[in-house]
Scaffold this motif. Structure first.
Motif, mmCIF file in Angstrom:
data_model
loop_
_atom_site.group_PDB
_atom_site.id
_atom_site.type_symbol
_atom_site.label_atom_id
_atom_site.label_comp_id
_atom_site.label_asym_id
_atom_site.label_seq_id
_atom_site.Cartn_x
_atom_site.Cartn_y
_atom_site.Cartn_z
ATOM 1 N N LYS A 276 0.856 -1.195 0.000
ATOM 2 C CA LYS A 276 0.000 0.000 0.000
ATOM 3 C C LYS A 276 0.893 1.246 0.000
ATOM 4 C CE LYS A 276 -3.743 -2.339 2.496
ATOM 5 N NZ LYS A 276 -4.614 -2.322 3.702
ATOM 6 N N THR A 277 1.562 1.448 -1.115
ATOM 7 C CA THR A 277 2.576 2.498 -1.212
ATOM 8 C C THR A 277 1.995 3.882 -0.977
ATOM 9 O OG1 THR A 277 3.806 1.148 -2.784
ATOM 10 C CG2 THR A 277 4.368 3.479 -2.669
ATOM 11 N N GLU A 278 0.813 4.137 -1.487
ATOM 12 C CA GLU A 278 0.215 5.465 -1.348
ATOM 13 C C GLU A 278 -0.012 5.821 0.116
ATOM 14 O OE1 GLU A 278 -3.824 7.882 -2.777
ATOM 15 O OE2 GLU A 278 -3.209 6.047 -3.815
ATOM 16 N N GLU A 307 8.979 5.298 -3.527
ATOM 17 C CA GLU A 307 8.586 5.749 -4.855
ATOM 18 C C GLU A 307 9.470 5.131 -5.931
ATOM 19 O OE1 GLU A 307 8.821 9.922 -4.168
ATOM 20 O OE2 GLU A 307 6.716 10.101 -3.558
ATOM 21 N N ALA A 308 10.766 4.982 -5.622
ATOM 22 C CA ALA A 308 11.676 4.353 -6.583
ATOM 23 C C ALA A 308 11.306 2.887 -6.786
ATOM 24 C CB ALA A 308 13.119 4.473 -6.097
ATOM 25 N N GLU A 309 10.949 2.218 -5.705
ATOM 26 C CA GLU A 309 10.534 0.824 -5.804
ATOM 27 C C GLU A 309 9.255 0.698 -6.627
ATOM 28 O OE1 GLU A 309 10.832 -3.208 -5.357
ATOM 29 O OE2 GLU A 309 12.279 -1.662 -4.763
ATOM 30 N N GLY A 310 8.340 1.678 -6.421
ATOM 31 C CA GLY A 310 7.108 1.669 -7.197
ATOM 32 C C GLY A 310 7.378 1.844 -8.677
ATOM 33 N N ARG A 311 8.274 2.768 -9.036
ATOM 34 C CA ARG A 311 8.626 2.973 -10.442
ATOM 35 C C ARG A 311 9.291 1.734 -11.035
ATOM 36 N NH1 ARG A 311 9.976 8.147 -8.409
ATOM 37 N NH2 ARG A 311 12.170 7.541 -8.222
#
Length: 328
Positions: A276-278, A307-311
């Motif tokens: 749940k990154t957000e 955020e880098a992991e999400g990208r």
């Protein structure tokens, strides 16, 4: 206090004091010792050179310790002399007690005490004396370290010691030294690093830390303890989510309805682990901007990693889709 000299003392007339070797007539950084201290050390160096262990040596070391309680060599030679004379070690402890109270931060005193108590083979009287020391300074590192040695040396991993530690935490829930001692009692001595922790112990420790947090939500010590219990028990961090939501809820409560920055920190880790990154980023944003701005750079760094992991995941998914399309 009157100064004491040895050159006119008949008891020391047979000793020629040895001066300190300062390596030349004009040393670069000679220490400006007092005349009294320099003379006393000269006589002690002579005694050490002659390997003399006597009652007068004990008197001499007591005098020097009174002038400089941080001189390790003097303490060591005193211990050797006590051993050589088969001295009354309980009498040594009785002398050591007021000396320790006068010099609360002195490491050498505690090393010497450990040596004496180890030879005595009994901790009788030590818990009471430690309590007296902690009454003067409840977070004295040397005293807590000695207490841990005492517990381990005499296998004092029992309910009485745990109860005493609870009393210290009750007196000051923010005493990180007391929390550390509790960890040592519960997990450090009786349970090996790879061994399974009994369920009732885990439940007890989780409830104890949670009760302490409810008394002072912004106190970091029990939050750290709580994380440690989860890690040590092998449970997922998400087991603490319901509890953390008592103090902060980035998803369902207003941003100003936060009672602990440590709860936000914990929730950020839980949300991140759950993908749940957000929500994790929101918790970190709240820490950086409102609830712990002094460490803004750290929270921004944590957020950047997420955020880098999400990208990275998005790029990986896009690449996989492209491969599938090409294969079709």
């Amino acid at each position: 206090m009157a100064r004491k000299y040895y050159h006119d003392d008949p008891k020391w007339s047979d000793v020629a004091p040895l001066p300190q070797e300062d390596y030349g007539h004009h040393p670069l950084a000679a220490i400006a010792y007092t005349e009294e201290y320099s003379e006393a050390m000269g006589y002690l160096r002579a005694c050490m050179a002659a390997n003399e262990h006597s009652e007068r040596v004990l008197e001499l070391t007591e005098h020097i310790i009174g002038l400089n309680p941080a001189h390790y060599t003097v303490w060591l030679y005193r211990a050797q002399t006590l051993s050589a004379l088969n001295s009354d070690l309980r009498a040594e402890i009785a002398w050591l007690n007021p000396t320790a109270l006068q010099h609360l931060k002195n490491y050498q005193i505690w090393h010497h005490r450990q040596t004496i108590i180890d030879k005595l083979g009994s901790p009788d009287g030590e818990p009471a004396f430690i309590t007296a020391m902690l009454d003067q300074d409840s977070k004295n590192y040397h005293v807590w370290s000695y207490r841990q040695w005492l517990v381990k040396r005499f296998d004092m991993f029992d309910g009485r010691e745990l109860k005493w530690t609870e009393g210290m935490i009750d007196d000051d829930v923010r005493n990180n030294s007391a929390w550390n001692h509790r960890w040592f009692l519960v997990f450090g001595g009786t349970v090996g690093e790879g061994e399974k922790v009994e369920r009732d112990v885990v439940v007890r420790e989780l409830e104890y830390a949670q009760d302490a947090i409810r008394k002072a939500p912004q106190n970091q010590s029990p939050w750290n303890y709580l994380r440690g219990v989860i890690r040590r028990s092998g449970l997922p961090l998400s087991a603490l989510q319901h509890f953390a939501l008592e103090f902060a809820d980035p998803e369902n409560r207003p941003d100003d309805d936060v009672f602990s920055s440590h709860a936000l920190d914990l929730l950020a880790d839980i949300y991140a682990a759950a993908g749940k990154t957000e929500l994790a980023v929101k918790a970190l944003d709240l820490l950086a901007t409102r609830y712990d701005p002094i460490r803004k750079t750290y929270w921004e760094y944590r957020k950047g990693l997420l955020e880098a992991e999400g990208r990275k995941e998005e790029t990986g998914a896009a690449s996989a889709a492209a491969v599938e399309t090409a294969a079709a």
